[in-house]
Design an enzyme around this catalytic site. Structure first.
Site, PDB file in Angstrom:
ATOM      1  N   ASN A  12       9.397  24.921 -19.804  1.00 17.88           N
ATOM      2  CA  ASN A  12      10.400  24.351 -18.908  1.00 17.88           C
ATOM      3  C   ASN A  12      10.035  22.952 -18.415  1.00 17.88           C
ATOM      4  O   ASN A  12      10.463  22.531 -17.340  1.00 17.88           O
ATOM      5  CB  ASN A  12      10.665  25.272 -17.703  1.00 17.88           C
ATOM      6  N   SER A  16      12.280  20.047 -25.327  1.00 17.11           N
ATOM      7  CA  SER A  16      13.403  20.005 -26.274  1.00 17.11           C
ATOM      8  C   SER A  16      14.439  18.980 -25.849  1.00 17.11           C
ATOM      9  O   SER A  16      15.031  18.296 -26.687  1.00 17.11           O
ATOM     10  CB  SER A  16      14.050  21.393 -26.388  1.00 17.11           C
ATOM     11  N   GLU A  98       8.671  22.927 -30.933  1.00 15.39           N
ATOM     12  CA  GLU A  98       7.818  24.117 -30.952  1.00 15.39           C
ATOM     13  C   GLU A  98       6.655  23.952 -31.934  1.00 15.39           C
ATOM     14  O   GLU A  98       6.307  24.843 -32.715  1.00 15.39           O
ATOM     15  CB  GLU A  98       8.632  25.365 -31.300  1.00 15.39           C
ATOM     16  N   ALA A  99       6.016  22.797 -31.873  1.00 25.02           N
ATOM     17  CA  ALA A  99       4.978  22.448 -32.850  1.00 25.02           C
ATOM     18  C   ALA A  99       3.739  23.323 -32.738  1.00 25.02           C
ATOM     19  O   ALA A  99       2.938  23.382 -33.681  1.00 25.02           O
ATOM     20  CB  ALA A  99       4.589  20.977 -32.684  1.00 25.02           C
ATOM     21  N   CYS A 157       5.059  26.976  -6.486  1.00 21.82           N
ATOM     22  CA  CYS A 157       4.491  26.522  -5.213  1.00 21.82           C
ATOM     23  C   CYS A 157       4.636  25.013  -5.017  1.00 21.82           C
ATOM     24  O   CYS A 157       4.293  24.490  -3.957  1.00 21.82           O
ATOM     25  CB  CYS A 157       3.017  26.904  -5.138  1.00 21.82           C
TER      26      CYS A 157
END
Length: 209
Positions: A12, A16, A98-99, A157
């Protein structure tokens, strides 16, 4: 000389999204890019999916046995843009999502594409799994990439997240298969070191005998 870039971050962190923006920037200037993704990443099937909702089909799906440099040369011979001339040099950049799921040999081939074929390669991925163990592809990229860039995101946090926690139901787990993409009960959360250690009871890495 063209370079191999590794842009990494916790889940996240917008990897991408950043890749799709780079593709847009090249193509806005009439240049051809090739988008690559390992087929083990079944999320989105043959598309790159950004959590902001943007999607785009990949040009080359790679499995663990593929010669990635040969696949790229084959893709370059396919008509695909105003700079197409039938050679791999018609490609302005190779963008890999996603290497971390590539094999070390495939990462070596990405370096050859950059150095021998003169094409910049921008690889995006995460460094470590939910056990804080490096993925083989990510480890090799950290070893040989010309340029390393961290894409940052925050923990629950508010601190910088560097680890990827795996949850099954309502609890965090710290053992299991390295790859579990969109499992029935598995979800992931980006965590800072402090929150990760809190959830793991102070443990780092897989349990040792």
């Amino acid at each position: 000389m063209a370079k191999l870039y590794f842009r990494y971050g916790a889940m996240n962190s917008g990897k991408s999204t950043a890749l799709l923006q780079v593709a847009f920037n090249y193509e806005e200037r009439g240049q051809r890019v090739v988008l690559v993704k390992p087929d083990i990443d079944v999320k989105g099937d043959s598309e790159i999916v950004s959590r902001l909702g943007m999607t785009r089909p990949v040009d080359v799906l790679v499995d663990a046995q593929d010669d990635i440099r040969e696949l790229l040369a084959r893709e370059a011979r396919r008509p695909g843009g105003p700079t197409h001339d039938g050679s791999i040099q018609s490609v302005a950049a190779v963008l890999v999502d996603e290497a971390q799921f590539l094999t070390p040999d495939q990462v070596d081939d990405l370096l050859r594409v950059a150095v021998l074929d003169g094409i910049p390669v921008l690889a995006y991925g995460i460094r470590t799994d939910f056990r804080t163990v490096a993925f083989p592809g990510a480890r090799r990229l950290l070893e040989i990439a010309h340029s390393l860039e961290e894409l940052k995101t925050i923990c629950r946090c508010g601190r910088k997240a560097i680890f990827n926690g795996r949850r099954v139901g309502d609890r965090y787990v710290f053992d299991g298969e390295q790859v579990s993409i969109d499992g029935v009960d598995s979800t992931y959360e980006s965590l800072c070191a402090s929150c990760y250690l809190e959830e793991s009871g102070g443990a780092l890495g897989p349990k040792r005998p």
